[in-house]
Enzyme design. Structure first.
Site, mmCIF file in Angstrom:
data_model
loop_
_atom_site.group_PDB
_atom_site.id
_atom_site.type_symbol
_atom_site.label_atom_id
_atom_site.label_comp_id
_atom_site.label_asym_id
_atom_site.label_seq_id
_atom_site.Cartn_x
_atom_site.Cartn_y
_atom_site.Cartn_z
ATOM 1 C CG LEU A 54 -1.859 -1.202 1.345
ATOM 2 C CD1 LEU A 54 -2.913 -0.946 2.415
ATOM 3 C CD2 LEU A 54 -2.532 -1.541 0.019
ATOM 4 N N GLY A 99 1.210 -5.140 1.498
ATOM 5 C CA GLY A 99 0.187 -5.197 0.459
ATOM 6 C C GLY A 99 0.660 -5.932 -0.789
ATOM 7 C CG ASN A 123 6.546 -5.256 5.930
ATOM 8 O OD1 ASN A 123 5.483 -5.283 5.336
ATOM 9 N ND2 ASN A 123 7.453 -4.330 5.701
ATOM 10 C CD GLU A 124 0.847 -5.465 6.888
ATOM 11 O OE1 GLU A 124 1.536 -6.450 7.244
ATOM 12 O OE2 GLU A 124 0.214 -5.441 5.821
HETATM 13 C C1 LIG Z 1 -6.434 -3.118 17.099
HETATM 14 C C2 LIG Z 1 -6.919 -2.097 16.131
HETATM 15 C C3 LIG Z 1 -6.481 -2.442 14.788
HETATM 16 C C4 LIG Z 1 -7.182 -1.612 13.784
HETATM 17 C C5 LIG Z 1 -6.557 -1.913 12.475
HETATM 18 C C6 LIG Z 1 -7.318 -1.345 11.389
HETATM 19 C C7 LIG Z 1 -6.784 -1.254 10.222
HETATM 20 C C8 LIG Z 1 -5.344 -1.576 9.940
HETATM 21 C C9 LIG Z 1 -4.465 -0.392 9.902
HETATM 22 C C10 LIG Z 1 -3.480 -0.256 9.052
HETATM 23 C C11 LIG Z 1 -3.115 -1.280 8.062
HETATM 24 C C12 LIG Z 1 -2.511 -0.685 6.864
HETATM 25 C C13 LIG Z 1 -1.901 -1.749 6.000
HETATM 26 C C14 LIG Z 1 -0.835 -1.509 5.274
HETATM 27 C C15 LIG Z 1 -0.214 -2.521 4.414
HETATM 28 C C16 LIG Z 1 0.949 -1.995 3.603
HETATM 29 O O1 LIG Z 1 1.135 -2.435 2.492
HETATM 30 S S1 LIG Z 1 1.945 -0.799 4.271
HETATM 31 C C17 LIG Z 1 3.304 -0.638 3.154
HETATM 32 C C18 LIG Z 1 4.389 -1.570 3.551
HETATM 33 N N1 LIG Z 1 5.487 -1.498 2.611
HETATM 34 C C19 LIG Z 1 6.743 -1.529 2.981
HETATM 35 O O2 LIG Z 1 7.085 -1.649 4.126
HETATM 36 C C20 LIG Z 1 7.758 -1.381 1.877
HETATM 37 C C21 LIG Z 1 8.653 -0.228 2.100
HETATM 38 N N2 LIG Z 1 9.609 -0.116 1.003
HETATM 39 C C22 LIG Z 1 10.716 -0.854 0.930
HETATM 40 O O3 LIG Z 1 11.015 -1.684 1.739
HETATM 41 C C23 LIG Z 1 11.612 -0.555 -0.246
HETATM 42 O O4 LIG Z 1 11.252 0.683 -0.783
HETATM 43 C C24 LIG Z 1 11.553 -1.626 -1.352
HETATM 44 C C25 LIG Z 1 10.133 -1.901 -1.813
HETATM 45 C C26 LIG Z 1 12.209 -2.931 -0.861
HETATM 46 C C27 LIG Z 1 12.349 -1.116 -2.576
HETATM 47 O O5 LIG Z 1 13.641 -0.727 -2.164
HETATM 48 P P1 LIG Z 1 14.525 0.206 -3.118
HETATM 49 O O6 LIG Z 1 15.842 0.364 -2.436
HETATM 50 O O7 LIG Z 1 14.511 -0.328 -4.489
HETATM 51 O O8 LIG Z 1 13.734 1.588 -3.192
HETATM 52 P P2 LIG Z 1 13.644 2.726 -2.082
HETATM 53 O O9 LIG Z 1 13.507 2.158 -0.726
HETATM 54 O O10 LIG Z 1 14.782 3.671 -2.295
HETATM 55 O O11 LIG Z 1 12.274 3.430 -2.459
HETATM 56 C C28 LIG Z 1 12.146 4.279 -3.602
HETATM 57 C C29 LIG Z 1 11.110 5.343 -3.284
HETATM 58 O O12 LIG Z 1 9.845 4.708 -3.067
HETATM 59 C C30 LIG Z 1 9.323 5.092 -1.788
HETATM 60 N N3 LIG Z 1 8.529 3.987 -1.257
HETATM 61 C C31 LIG Z 1 8.931 2.758 -0.973
HETATM 62 N N4 LIG Z 1 7.905 2.004 -0.527
HETATM 63 C C32 LIG Z 1 6.814 2.801 -0.540
HETATM 64 C C33 LIG Z 1 5.441 2.602 -0.188
HETATM 65 N N5 LIG Z 1 4.972 1.443 0.246
HETATM 66 N N6 LIG Z 1 4.616 3.657 -0.311
HETATM 67 C C34 LIG Z 1 5.057 4.860 -0.765
HETATM 68 N N7 LIG Z 1 6.358 5.098 -1.121
HETATM 69 C C35 LIG Z 1 7.215 4.078 -1.008
HETATM 70 C C36 LIG Z 1 10.553 5.371 -0.963
HETATM 71 O O13 LIG Z 1 10.245 6.178 0.148
HETATM 72 C C37 LIG Z 1 11.424 6.086 -1.977
HETATM 73 O O14 LIG Z 1 10.919 7.405 -2.119
HETATM 74 P P3 LIG Z 1 11.893 8.654 -2.420
HETATM 75 O O15 LIG Z 1 12.870 8.710 -1.260
HETATM 76 O O16 LIG Z 1 10.996 9.826 -2.472
HETATM 77 O O17 LIG Z 1 12.558 8.333 -3.711
#
Ligand SMILES: CCCCC/C=C\C/C=C\CC/C=C/CC(=O)SCCNC(=O)CCNC(=O)[C@H](O)C(C)(C)COP(=O)(O)OP(=O)(O)OC[C@H]1O[C@@H](n2cnc3c(N)ncnc32)[C@H](O)[C@@H]1OP(=O)(O)O
Length: 248
Positions: A54, A99, A123-124
């Site tokens: 996400l 996601g 990994n949330e």
């Molecule tokens: C008890 C009560 C409970 C109530 C609960 C109710 C609801 C639940 C609540 C919340 C749930 C919400 C669920 C969320 C699920 C998700 O999917 S959260 C997203 C998780 N994703 C990650 O952790 C991935 C993070 N990213 C990475 O690890 C790395 O970027 C990568 C994918 C491995 C790639 O690495 P790489 O080195 O190639 O690239 P960069 O790290 O340099 O990234 C480039 C650029 O992209 C930006 N970015 C990376 N990931 C995301 C993302 N997921 N969203 C937006 N932007 C992202 C990163 O910041 C860099 O940006 P720049 O610096 O501006 O270039």
């Protein structure tokens, strides 16, 4: 042979922005309504990344109405994918956190590239957030309660070999064979009559999907109030900063 290949393309990391989610859902709906299509191979066009999950920028620094709208679309995509009548095979050709893993888990079969740099998992908890109950339900359905309990609390991102061992993926193959393997898996699944396979899939997945369907609105409210909390926004801020700092 009635198979479509869907390639995720939202550079740089295939994060599921609101626009990307919406387009994904519409494309899936079109394929679902096209009677000539029986299967979909889901993969990525971004080198080394299946999907970063996400889009954190849709969940950080926005207003409650935006969070509600975003979450409704996340639910919509999940329901469409998870309950699809088509055969879904994922060709996981890169990192697949949160996601991204969710997309793969919706598929009927998962083939992952054998590259230790690629990891997959929900990994949330590492972000200071909580996987919603329907992410958790699907994880439990796939890898069992004990493994899911441990992996969710630790926010484990599995290497391909670990993912295979625990059952997050079904097969790990050399990187240059991910697509050909996904195609050969699809051929095997296509040999099964659609009606019996679809009824069986529905029998296996209906209770999990219904669990969300019956409380969609409450789930949107929960997400919105959870993600709006100052403490959660602070955690997301820190996580985003960490991603930035990684670049040096
Ligand atoms: C008890 C009560 C409970 C109530 C609960 C109710 C609801 C639940 C609540 C919340 C749930 C919400 C669920 C969320 C699920 C998700 O999917 S959260 C997203 C998780 N994703 C990650 O952790 C991935 C993070 N990213 C990475 O690890 C790395 O970027 C990568 C994918 C491995 C790639 O690495 P790489 O080195 O190639 O690239 P960069 O790290 O340099 O990234 C480039 C650029 O992209 C930006 N970015 C990376 N990931 C995301 C993302 N997921 N969203 C937006 N932007 C992202 C990163 O910041 C860099 O940006 P720049 O610096 O501006 O270039």
């Amino acid at each position: 042979m009635g198979v479509a290949v869907m390639k995720l393309r939202n550079p740089p990391v295939n994060s599921l922005s609101l626009e990307c989610l919406t387009e994904f859902t519409i494309s899936l709906e079109k394929l679902e309504n096209d009677k000539s299509i029986r299967g979909v191979i889901l993969t990525s066009e971004c080198p080394g990344i299946f999907s970063a999950g996400l889009d954190l920028l849709e969940m950080y620094g926005r207003n409650p109405a935006h969070y509600a709208e975003y979450w409704k679309n996340v639910q919509e995509l999940w329901l469409r994918l998870y309950t699809s009548n088509m055969i879904l095979v994922s060709a996981i050709n890169g990192a697949s956190p949160a996601g991204g893993c969710l997309l793969a888990l919706c598929c009927d079969y998962r083939v992952m590239a054998d590259n230790p740099k690629y990891t997959i998992g929900l990994n949330e908890s590492l972000l200071g957030i909580v996987a919603p109950f329907w992410f958790k339900d699907m994880y439990v359905n796939t890898i069992g309660h004990r493994e899911a309990e441990r992996a969710l609390q630790l926010g484990t991102l599995f290497s391909p070999a670990e993912a295979l061992k625990v059952g997050v993926v079904d097969e790990v193959v050399p990187e240059d064979q991910v697509h050909s393997k996904a195609r050969s898996v699809m051929t095997k699944w296509l040999a099964i009559p659609d009606h019996s396979r679809q009824l069986t899939k529905n029998m296996m997945r209906k209770a999990t999907a219904d669990n969300l369907i019956k409380q969609r609105e409450a789930d949107i409210q929960n997400f919105t109030s959870f993600i709006s909390k100052d403490s959660i926004q602070k955690s997301l801020h820190m996580y985003l900063e960490k991603l930035k700092q990684k670049k040096g």
